[in-house]
Design an enzyme around this catalytic site. Structure first.
Site, PDB file in Angstrom:
ATOM      1  N   SER A  56      -9.766  -0.337   7.320  1.00  0.00           N
ATOM      2  CA  SER A  56      -9.095  -0.383   6.189  1.00  0.00           C
ATOM      3  C   SER A  56      -8.519  -1.499   5.473  1.00  0.00           C
ATOM      4  CB  SER A  56      -8.281   0.962   5.919  1.00  0.00           C
ATOM      5  OG  SER A  56      -8.897   2.065   5.793  1.00  0.00           O
ATOM      6  N   SER A  77      -9.585   2.085   3.304  1.00  0.00           N
ATOM      7  CA  SER A  77      -8.544   2.945   2.376  1.00  0.00           C
ATOM      8  C   SER A  77      -7.832   1.997   1.554  1.00  0.00           C
ATOM      9  CB  SER A  77      -8.077   3.727   3.113  1.00  0.00           C
ATOM     10  OG  SER A  77      -7.091   3.292   4.223  1.00  0.00           O
ATOM     11  N   LYS A 135       0.879  -1.249  -0.007  1.00  0.00           N
ATOM     12  CA  LYS A 135       0.161  -0.107   0.059  1.00  0.00           C
ATOM     13  C   LYS A 135       0.889   1.163   0.269  1.00  0.00           C
ATOM     14  CE  LYS A 135      -3.888   2.253   2.643  1.00  0.00           C
ATOM     15  NZ  LYS A 135      -4.515   1.985   3.998  1.00  0.00           N
TER      16      LYS A 135
HETATM   17  N1  GLN Z   1     -12.637   4.214   6.611  1.00  0.00           N
HETATM   18  C1  GLN Z   1     -12.114   4.669   8.095  1.00  0.00           C
HETATM   19  C2  GLN Z   1     -11.740   6.273   7.832  1.00  0.00           C
HETATM   20  O1  GLN Z   1     -12.136   6.904   6.612  1.00  0.00           O
HETATM   21  C3  GLN Z   1     -11.159   3.924   8.149  1.00  0.00           C
HETATM   22  C4  GLN Z   1      -9.793   4.152   7.593  1.00  0.00           C
HETATM   23  C5  GLN Z   1      -8.493   3.496   7.875  1.00  0.00           C
HETATM   24  O2  GLN Z   1      -8.962   2.579   8.455  1.00  0.00           O
HETATM   25  N2  GLN Z   1      -7.322   3.743   7.463  1.00  0.00           N
HETATM   26  O3  GLN Z   1     -10.952   6.610   8.492  1.00  0.00           O
END
Ligand code: GLN
Length: 481
Positions: free
Chosen positions: A182, A158, A83
């Site tokens: 994420s 994400s 990532k």
């Molecule tokens: N969807 C969550 C956010 O927008 C989690 C993101 C993540 O785990 N990096 O913060």
């Protein structure tokens, strides 16, 4: 049939057998994998950068060791993607943001270093929501990722790119990061395994910070065994990250093969309210299956679950607003002109950050400002303690918890982008794991009537990844045709 036809179905074990039996060399595999990934990428936009030189050098080292009869690591020759919030020396690392568009870090993250020490071949960096903020991968400055299982749908976020490349078969395994879901949510949306280890289990040295008290690195894979192999390689204390734990790393492979008969699994009732009926039915069938394997199923309660979303969306933006202060146009990549220093900062951040990142910085700055700190940030931290205590209480009664990962399967690209609150709801079942710091994972458990994958979430006690893998492995093995 040439081995390159089998790339989408490779596993770590198959790569190993292929190399040791001389069916192919690591260099041949690296070349074929990158060619395949480059050809497939226009469909999904899952890779932002390919790293052929680095991959070929790593593969040549593996071939050399094999030729000399030396020890080859647990990930020898395995094509792997990372990532783009995890830094890689001299290899562009954008965090999905314009502000780091051409950033080439001067060092490798510890997780990356450890994977390469085990012989992994990094083929590229994957697309993600900007600074890992999002649930759909639509917040990337480099365009959304498409879900390989349904190209009009999001892959989740994400870590959408890291889930997509494994689902698509262009990488055998990948690394993602999880702050509020994420890894698990995109794993569930793309039909692959995704693991969020215990907080502190894997060094975050070189993970670009989003919300430091919540950030985790973890693997994606097409099987529970492969995910465990990657976690074993990256887990364990690292002096470069003072939050990494000294707790010994278990032999996950040995422990996951134990049967699950007699294990107690808890169903937290708060996670089953308001589920879409289809997701609910698929999860219900998975629970019945675990019961047939001999697990004792017991309803439990995590009573503070209803506060998790509000708690997370105070803590995560607060920490992000502080962590992102470093992108000021002085360091790293882009700089916009301005008459004064303050103008330069403002213009750089104004054009460098996307709307969701700006929203989080504003929310977080507000929550931390004098007069509001106690009312918001401190209060959220207190609620977080209650959420963590809920898990401790539940684990006095059961060995693991079983829940859905997301209330719904992958949604259409564009469907929720104009409604941040609806988007935040994607994370309602996953945030709690990060807030409590317990290990959790998503394992594929079925699909909707439209053929969209659905994941089962498994939580275990702190540092008890082995129990989580045991449930997941037994489930996977007994349901695979
Ligand atoms: N969807 C969550 C956010 O927008 C989690 C993101 C993540 O785990 N990096 O913060």
């Amino acid at each position: 049939m040439s081995f390159s036809d089998n790339i989408p179905s490779l596993t770590i074990q198959r790569v190993r057998e292929g190399l040791l039996n001389k069916h192919f060399s690591a260099l041949e595999l690296a070349k074929a994998s990158i060619t395949y990934a480059q050809a497939e990428n226009p469909k999904t936009n899952a890779y932002l950068t390919f790293s052929p030189e680095r991959a070929f050098a790593a593969a040549a080292r593996v071939d050399d060791s094999i030729a000399k009869g030396e020890y080859v690591g647990s990930l020898a020759g395995v094509p792997l993607a990372v990532k783009d919030v995890i830094v890689t020396k001299d290899l562009r690392t954008t965090c999905g943001s314009r502000i780091l568009e051409n950033y080439k870090p001067p060092y490798d993250a510890t997780a990356v270093y450890r994977l390469e020490q085990e012989g992994a071949v990094i083929i590229g960096k994957t697309n993600c929501d900007e600074f890992a903020m999002g649930s759909s991968n639509e917040n990337s400055a480099f365009g959304p990722v498409r879900n390989p299982r349904a190209l009009d749908r999001v892959p989740g976020g994400s870590s959408g790119g890291s889930a997509a490349v494994v689902a698509q078969g262009t990488a055998v395994v990948s690394l993602g990061s999880d702050t509020g879901g994420s890894i698990r949510q995109p794993a569930s949306f793309c039909g692959v395994v995704g693991v969020t280890p215990t907080y502190g289990r894997v060094s975050r040295y070189g993970l670009v910070a989003f919300a430091s008290s919540l950030d985790h690195i973890g693997p994606f894979a097409r099987s529970v065994e492969d995910a465990a192999t990657v976690l074993e390689a990256i887990a364990g204390r690292d002096d470069a990250d003072s939050t990494s734990a000294f707790a010994p790393v278990d032999d996950y492979h040995a422990l996951m093969h134990e049967p699950v008969r007699g294990m107690k699994l808890g169903l937290p009732k708060e996670y089953f309210e308001g589920l879409s009926s289809e997701t609910g039915q698929v999860i219900e069938a998975a629970i019945r299956h675990l019961e047939k394997l001999g697990c004792e199923i017991k309803e439990v309660s995590l009573p503070h679950t209803k506060y998790a979303l509000s708690c997370y969306y105070i803590i995560a933006p607060a920490e992000a607003s502080s962590n992102l202060a470093r992108y000021d146009g002085v360091r790293y990549t882009i700089r916009a002109d301005g008459e004064t220093l303050a103008d330069m900062y403002r213009n750089t951040r104004g054009c460098g950050f996307g709307p969701e990142v700006k929203r989080r910085i504003m929310l977080g700055t507000y929550a931390l400002s004098a007069g509001y700190y106690d009312a918001y940030y401190k209060k959220a931290q207190q609620v977080r303690t209650l959420i963590a205590q809920d898990f401790n209480e539940a684990f006095k009664q059961v060995d693991a918890l079983i829940t859905p990962v997301s209330p719904f399967p992958a949604f259409k690209i564009g469907e929720k982008i104009d409604d941040p609150l609806a988007m935040y709801l994607s994370d309602v079942y996953t945030l709690t794991g990060d807030l409590a710091g317990v290990p959790c994972m998503s394992v594929p458990c079925g699909q909707s009537s439209e053929g969209l994958p659905i994941g089962l979430q498994i939580f275990a006690k702190h540092f008890d990844e082995a129990t989580m893998f045991r449930v997941a492995y037994n489930y996977e093995r007994s349901t695979k045709q």
